[in-house]
Design a protein around this motif. Structure first.
Motif, PDB file in Angstrom:
ATOM      1  N   ASP A 232       0.645  -1.469   0.204  1.00  0.00           N
ATOM      2  CA  ASP A 232       0.212  -0.463   0.229  1.00  0.00           C
ATOM      3  C   ASP A 232       0.570   1.294  -0.238  1.00  0.00           C
ATOM      4  O   ASP A 232       1.401   1.523   1.062  1.00  0.00           O
ATOM      5  N   LEU A 233       1.020   1.858  -0.727  1.00  0.00           N
ATOM      6  CA  LEU A 233       1.879   2.886  -0.933  1.00  0.00           C
ATOM      7  C   LEU A 233       2.469   4.007  -0.355  1.00  0.00           C
ATOM      8  O   LEU A 233       2.397   4.614  -0.388  1.00  0.00           O
ATOM      9  N   ASP A 234       0.696   4.283  -1.212  1.00  0.00           N
ATOM     10  CA  ASP A 234      -0.481   5.294  -0.182  1.00  0.00           C
ATOM     11  C   ASP A 234      -0.296   4.975   1.195  1.00  0.00           C
ATOM     12  O   ASP A 234       0.003   6.924   1.590  1.00  0.00           O
ATOM     13  N   ARG A 235      -0.593   4.365   1.558  1.00  0.00           N
ATOM     14  CA  ARG A 235       0.310   4.127   3.426  1.00  0.00           C
ATOM     15  C   ARG A 235       1.274   4.435   3.447  1.00  0.00           C
ATOM     16  O   ARG A 235       1.771   5.157   4.385  1.00  0.00           O
TER      17      ARG A 235
ATOM     18  N   MET B 186       3.699   6.086   2.216  1.00  0.00           N
ATOM     19  CA  MET B 186       4.229   7.350   2.028  1.00  0.00           C
ATOM     20  C   MET B 186       3.575   8.654   2.703  1.00  0.00           C
ATOM     21  O   MET B 186       4.477   9.140   2.784  1.00  0.00           O
ATOM     22  N   ALA B 187       2.554   8.208   3.685  1.00  0.00           N
ATOM     23  CA  ALA B 187       1.831   8.881   4.398  1.00  0.00           C
ATOM     24  C   ALA B 187       2.469   9.781   5.246  1.00  0.00           C
ATOM     25  O   ALA B 187       3.181   8.564   5.922  1.00  0.00           O
ATOM     26  N   ASP B 188       2.912  10.481   5.652  1.00  0.00           N
ATOM     27  CA  ASP B 188       3.662  11.716   6.665  1.00  0.00           C
ATOM     28  C   ASP B 188       4.546  11.240   6.332  1.00  0.00           C
ATOM     29  O   ASP B 188       5.386  11.594   8.314  1.00  0.00           O
TER      30      ASP B 188
ATOM     31  N   ALA C  94       5.643   2.119  -9.723  1.00  0.00           N
ATOM     32  CA  ALA C  94       4.235   2.768  -9.192  1.00  0.00           C
ATOM     33  C   ALA C  94       4.949   3.767  -7.933  1.00  0.00           C
ATOM     34  O   ALA C  94       4.584   4.540  -7.647  1.00  0.00           O
TER      35      ALA C  94
ATOM     36  N   VAL D  40       4.254   8.068  -7.281  1.00  0.00           N
ATOM     37  CA  VAL D  40       4.112   8.049  -5.709  1.00  0.00           C
ATOM     38  C   VAL D  40       4.565   9.550  -4.937  1.00  0.00           C
ATOM     39  O   VAL D  40       4.586  10.058  -4.050  1.00  0.00           O
ATOM     40  N   CYS D  41       5.466   9.325  -5.558  1.00  0.00           N
ATOM     41  CA  CYS D  41       6.824  10.082  -4.819  1.00  0.00           C
ATOM     42  C   CYS D  41       6.681  11.795  -5.074  1.00  0.00           C
ATOM     43  O   CYS D  41       7.178  12.165  -6.132  1.00  0.00           O
ATOM     44  N   ARG D  42       7.352  12.366  -4.427  1.00  0.00           N
ATOM     45  CA  ARG D  42       7.502  13.770  -4.748  1.00  0.00           C
ATOM     46  C   ARG D  42       8.629  13.788  -5.830  1.00  0.00           C
ATOM     47  O   ARG D  42       9.992  13.363  -5.538  1.00  0.00           O
TER      48      ARG D  42
END
Length: 317
Positions: free
Chosen positions: A178-181, A183-185, A203, A207-209
């Protein structure tokens, strides 16, 4: 971008061979006389020269302070083109193998904190990075995914040594990462290092800045058609030789055909051996190594795959 530096070619001997996980063998290589090997840093890889001069790249996963031994882990690929099959079937203890390297295009940069994301055998270059970050007192965490727990090398070693900073996520137990999780915070100053199969790398890139992610590929990234479809000229600055590179031949092949010897290995833009300084002109970067910032600098290129956006390049050869 890290170049080949003190890269050497050596005939080493397999000193130890062990099962690291399902389908994964770990080899420990040394000089026949037990002498010291070239120094390396976390993220470095070496080439193993298998049958007919074919080379395959494998990350060093041992202790950089141990100059007597190099360790690599090799996954037996179901569709092996000869590299992993050769290692699994032929490289027994006391068997010699030709090795080139070390080479590092995945170096651990200084940062306030790190997030490491590994997929399967992609954990191998990250193992020494964890030790380096730990020794430096830098905060870090690892998220490690794989098909099954039994297929994931270093799981017991890493969880025993580092505890809950290592998050083990076998797909058959917890599903896809779960990459969103993950990368969160994430702090803006955290550097993210990722190695694994291409779907994971793509992926993570999504999702990475910008500027935060460092990846290593051992299979070429899909590049599409070259920007320039016509021929272009390449000038070799050391000799003044000017060569024409046709649409159906690489810069490397053109230079080799002219009788100029250059170092190369993978011919896919993944290993970094043929990195060449660009003195003038604008390359069409088609490698799987350079970051966007490094591509924009236009001061280096990988001549096995990259081409020219304009009619002429001048190379430091």
């Amino acid at each position: 971008m890290g170049g080949s530096g003190d890269e050497v070619e050596l005939d080493l001997v397999v000193r130890e061979r062990e099962r690291a996980a399902d389908g994964v063998v770990r080899l420990t290589l040394a000089r026949p006389d037990g002498g010291p090997l070239p120094a390396w840093a976390p993220g470095a890889h070496i080439d193993l020269v298998v049958e007919d001069g074919v080379t395959r790249q494998y990350s060093l996963c041992g202790d950089p302070a141990d100059l007597r031994r190099w360790s690599v882990c090799v996954l037996l690929e179901p569709a092996s083109r000869g590299g992993s099959r050769f290692v699994h079937d032929r490289l027994a203890v006391d068997v010699a193998v030709r090795v080139r390297g070390p080479r590092n295009h995945f170096a651990l940069e200084s940062a306030p904190s790190y997030l490491f994301v590994a997929g399967g055998i992609g954990v191998t270059p990250i193992v020494p990075m964890l030790a380096a970050a730990e020794a430096a007192g830098t905060p870090w965490r690892l998220v490690y995914g794989g098909r099954t727990r039994a297929s994931m090398a270093f799981v017991d070693e890493l969880t025993t040594r580092y505890g809950d900073r290592v998050e083990v996520r076998p797909q058959d137990e917890t599903g896809l990462l779960d990459l969103d999780r993950i990368m969160a915070d994430l702090a803006p100053s955290t550097l993210v290092y990722c190695c694994g199969p291409e779907p994971l790398l793509l992926a993570m890139e999504a999702v990475c800045r910008p500027g935060a992610l460092r990846v290593e590929r051992f299979a070429p990234k899909e590049q599409g058609a070259p920007v320039r479809q016509a021929s272009f000229e390449v000038e070799l600055a050391a000799s003044g030789l000017v060569l024409t590179v046709p649409p159906d031949r690489s810069v490397l092949e053109t230079i080799e055909a002219a009788g100029v010897s250059v170092l190369f290995s993978c011919t896919e833009g993944t290993c970094g051996t043929c990195e060449t300084t660009v003195l003038a002109g604008e390359p069409d970067h088609r490698d799987s190594l350079l970051t966007e910032q490094e591509r924009a600098a236009n001061d280096t290129m990988f001549i096995c795959v990259s081409r020219s956006l304009g009619p002429r390049l001048v190379l430091d050869l």
